[in-house]
Design a protein around this motif. Structure first.
Motif, short mmCIF file in Angstrom:
data_model
loop_
_atom_site.label_atom_id
_atom_site.label_comp_id
_atom_site.label_asym_id
_atom_site.label_seq_id
_atom_site.Cartn_x
_atom_site.Cartn_y
_atom_site.Cartn_z
N SER A 110 76.81 45.37 35.56
CA SER A 110 76.00 44.34 35.29
C SER A 110 76.00 43.15 36.49
CB SER A 110 76.48 43.49 33.93
OG SER A 110 77.88 42.91 34.27
N ARG A 111 76.78 43.74 37.59
CA ARG A 111 76.78 42.55 38.61
C ARG A 111 75.92 43.00 39.98
NH1 ARG A 111 82.78 41.16 40.59
NH2 ARG A 111 81.70 40.06 41.81
N TYR A 112 75.35 44.31 39.73
CA TYR A 112 74.77 45.00 40.94
C TYR A 112 73.47 45.45 40.62
CZ TYR A 112 79.50 44.66 42.69
OH TYR A 112 80.72 44.09 42.86
N SER A 136 70.42 42.54 38.90
CA SER A 136 71.54 42.74 38.17
C SER A 136 71.24 42.56 36.73
CB SER A 136 72.78 42.13 38.76
OG SER A 136 72.24 40.47 38.68
N ASN A 137 70.41 41.56 36.55
CA ASN A 137 70.12 41.31 34.95
C ASN A 137 68.66 41.89 34.51
OD1 ASN A 137 67.92 39.58 35.98
ND2 ASN A 137 69.19 37.72 35.76
N GLY A 145 74.53 46.88 28.79
CA GLY A 145 75.46 47.30 27.91
C GLY A 145 76.10 48.69 27.65
N LYS A 146 74.95 49.52 28.31
CA LYS A 146 75.53 51.18 28.21
C LYS A 146 75.68 51.59 29.59
CE LYS A 146 72.40 52.31 24.07
NZ LYS A 146 71.44 53.15 23.87
N LYS A 147 75.47 50.50 30.64
CA LYS A 147 75.74 51.14 32.06
C LYS A 147 74.62 52.04 32.35
CE LYS A 147 80.39 49.70 32.04
NZ LYS A 147 81.72 49.97 32.41
N GLN A 153 71.01 54.95 42.90
CA GLN A 153 71.73 54.32 44.12
C GLN A 153 72.27 52.84 43.65
OE1 GLN A 153 70.65 51.93 46.15
NE2 GLN A 153 71.51 51.85 48.08
N THR A 154 73.16 52.45 44.24
CA THR A 154 73.57 51.09 44.34
C THR A 154 74.56 50.90 45.53
OG1 THR A 154 74.62 49.28 42.97
CG2 THR A 154 75.78 51.41 43.03
#
Length: 119
Positions: A29-31, A52-53, A74-76, A96-97
């Motif tokens: 959730s941060r990226y 991220s959001n 929540g589910k990533k 990608q991240t």
């Protein structure tokens, strides 16, 4: 960090596919997250990105209005809904991240998944 794509396959032009990417091993959730693709005509290039959001998205011009990126923190999971597919969308799609780590930039990729659009 692990990114695992699913949902690719063969579809006729005008059809739809939804790609999914399951993320693990980091605070999802941060990226921001992105989808890239590599086609026979083009080196790997970004297709869609989401912050991220999930409130900010952007798209490659050629897919605007046809592709939608979304995420479920929540589910990533991150998704790419692809509608009105064209033969030129054929390629390998990657999740990608990236972020700035203590030792410098860090970038992670999924293994890629094939999308084939027949004419």
């Amino acid at each position: 960090v692990q990114l695992v794509e699913s949902g690719g396959g063969l579809v006729q032009a005008g059809g739809s596919l939804k790609l999914s990417c399951a993320a693990s091993g980091f605070t999802f959730s941060r990226y921001g997250m992105a989808w890239y693709r590599q086609t026979p005509r083009e080196e790997r290039a970004w297709v869609a990105v989401i912050n991220s959001n999930g409130r900010i998205t952007d798209y490659k011009d050629s897919v605007k209005g046809r592709f939608t990126i979304s995420r479920d923190n929540g589910k990533k999971m991150v998704y790419l809904q692809m509608n009105n597919l064209k033969p030129e969308d054929t390629g390998v799609y990657y999740c990608q991240t990236a972020w700035s780590g203590d030792s410098g930039p860090e970038e992670y990729w999924g293994q890629g998944i094939q999308v084939t659009v027949s004419s």
